[in-house]
Design a protein around this motif. Sequence first.
Motif, PDB file in Angstrom:
ATOM      1  N   GLU A  76      -3.295  -7.829   9.158  1.00 34.57           N
ATOM      2  CA  GLU A  76      -3.687  -7.685   7.759  1.00 34.57           C
ATOM      3  C   GLU A  76      -2.665  -6.850   6.996  1.00 34.57           C
ATOM      4  O   GLU A  76      -1.880  -6.122   7.613  1.00 34.57           O
ATOM      5  N   ASP A  77      -2.694  -6.950   5.677  1.00 32.29           N
ATOM      6  CA  ASP A  77      -1.863  -6.094   4.839  1.00 32.29           C
ATOM      7  C   ASP A  77      -2.651  -5.763   3.576  1.00 32.29           C
ATOM      8  O   ASP A  77      -3.729  -6.330   3.353  1.00 32.29           O
ATOM      9  N   THR A  78      -2.109  -4.857   2.756  1.00 31.58           N
ATOM     10  CA  THR A  78      -2.802  -4.453   1.528  1.00 31.58           C
ATOM     11  C   THR A  78      -1.820  -4.476   0.364  1.00 31.58           C
ATOM     12  O   THR A  78      -0.691  -3.994   0.499  1.00 31.58           O
ATOM     13  N   LYS A  93       0.812  -1.222   0.000  1.00 31.01           N
ATOM     14  CA  LYS A  93       0.000   0.000   0.000  1.00 31.01           C
ATOM     15  C   LYS A  93       0.854   1.286   0.000  1.00 31.01           C
ATOM     16  O   LYS A  93       1.824   1.383   0.755  1.00 31.01           O
ATOM     17  N   GLU A 144      -1.403  -3.565  -3.914  1.00 35.52           N
ATOM     18  CA  GLU A 144      -1.990  -2.674  -4.921  1.00 35.52           C
ATOM     19  C   GLU A 144      -1.400  -2.918  -6.308  1.00 35.52           C
ATOM     20  O   GLU A 144      -0.243  -3.338  -6.434  1.00 35.52           O
ATOM     21  N   SER A 200      -6.908  -1.946  -4.899  1.00 43.00           N
ATOM     22  CA  SER A 200      -6.306  -2.441  -3.659  1.00 43.00           C
ATOM     23  C   SER A 200      -6.995  -3.709  -3.196  1.00 43.00           C
ATOM     24  O   SER A 200      -8.185  -3.905  -3.453  1.00 43.00           O
ATOM     25  N   LYS A 201      -6.240  -4.529  -2.481  1.00 42.53           N
ATOM     26  CA  LYS A 201      -6.831  -5.736  -1.896  1.00 42.53           C
ATOM     27  C   LYS A 201      -6.229  -5.968  -0.507  1.00 42.53           C
ATOM     28  O   LYS A 201      -5.005  -6.092  -0.365  1.00 42.53           O
ATOM     29  N   ASN A 202      -7.100  -6.023   0.499  1.00 43.78           N
ATOM     30  CA  ASN A 202      -6.657  -6.397   1.852  1.00 43.78           C
ATOM     31  C   ASN A 202      -6.566  -7.906   1.935  1.00 43.78           C
ATOM     32  O   ASN A 202      -7.365  -8.607   1.327  1.00 43.78           O
ATOM     33  N   TYR A 203      -5.605  -8.391   2.692  1.00 46.88           N
ATOM     34  CA  TYR A 203      -5.513  -9.833   2.888  1.00 46.88           C
ATOM     35  C   TYR A 203      -4.957 -10.118   4.281  1.00 46.88           C
ATOM     36  O   TYR A 203      -4.301  -9.266   4.886  1.00 46.88           O
TER      37      TYR A 203
END
Length: 170
Positions: A99-101, A81, A103, A90-93
């Motif tokens: 958690e992290d993101t 991110k 892009e 963006s995608k949170n996982y």
Amino acid sequence: MKIDDFIRDIPDFPTSGIIFKDITPLLANHKALVSCADQLAALSPNGIKIDKVIGIESRGFIIGSMIAERLEAGFIPVRKKGKLPYQVKSKNYSLEYGEDTLEIHIDAIQPGEHVLIHDDVLATGGTAKAVCDLVAQLRGVVVQCNFIMKLDFLHGEDKLNVPVSSLLAY
Ligand code: AMP
């Protein structure tokens, strides 16, 4: 050439109980590096033209770009991110803790393009799954996730409903 000989195990890095698979000896050896990229490019599916190779920050950038060159494809960085300068999806996982993101630039992939995703290690599969979801948001088609190695005891492959290839399995 045996790629295995150039992967170094670092116990308890970055945290206690993790055996970190260090690829820097592989990167430091010209013959091993070239052979690794050649072998990974050769694993790409026969008869399907790859339009884009995605490398996942940061170790996936190195050999990912070498695979792209061999497949005559473009290279796309997927980054943490806030690192990419243009508009992003963006995608949170989920990570082991927290958690992290990740892009991707909104114009990195055109609808229908064939995409190969590369990273150094497949562990739990959360990272690669997030990247598959980003490609889907841009309506690209993931034809393969490809790794130098996968850690089979973590069953990351079960999270990915695309073909998975790797040179090594532990
Ligand atoms: P995961 O989302 O659990 O599949 O983790 C994959 C990401 O974490 C990749 O970008 C790897 O580079 C890194 N990673 C996870 N486990 C290891 C490990 N044991 N050694 C080296 N890198 C790892």
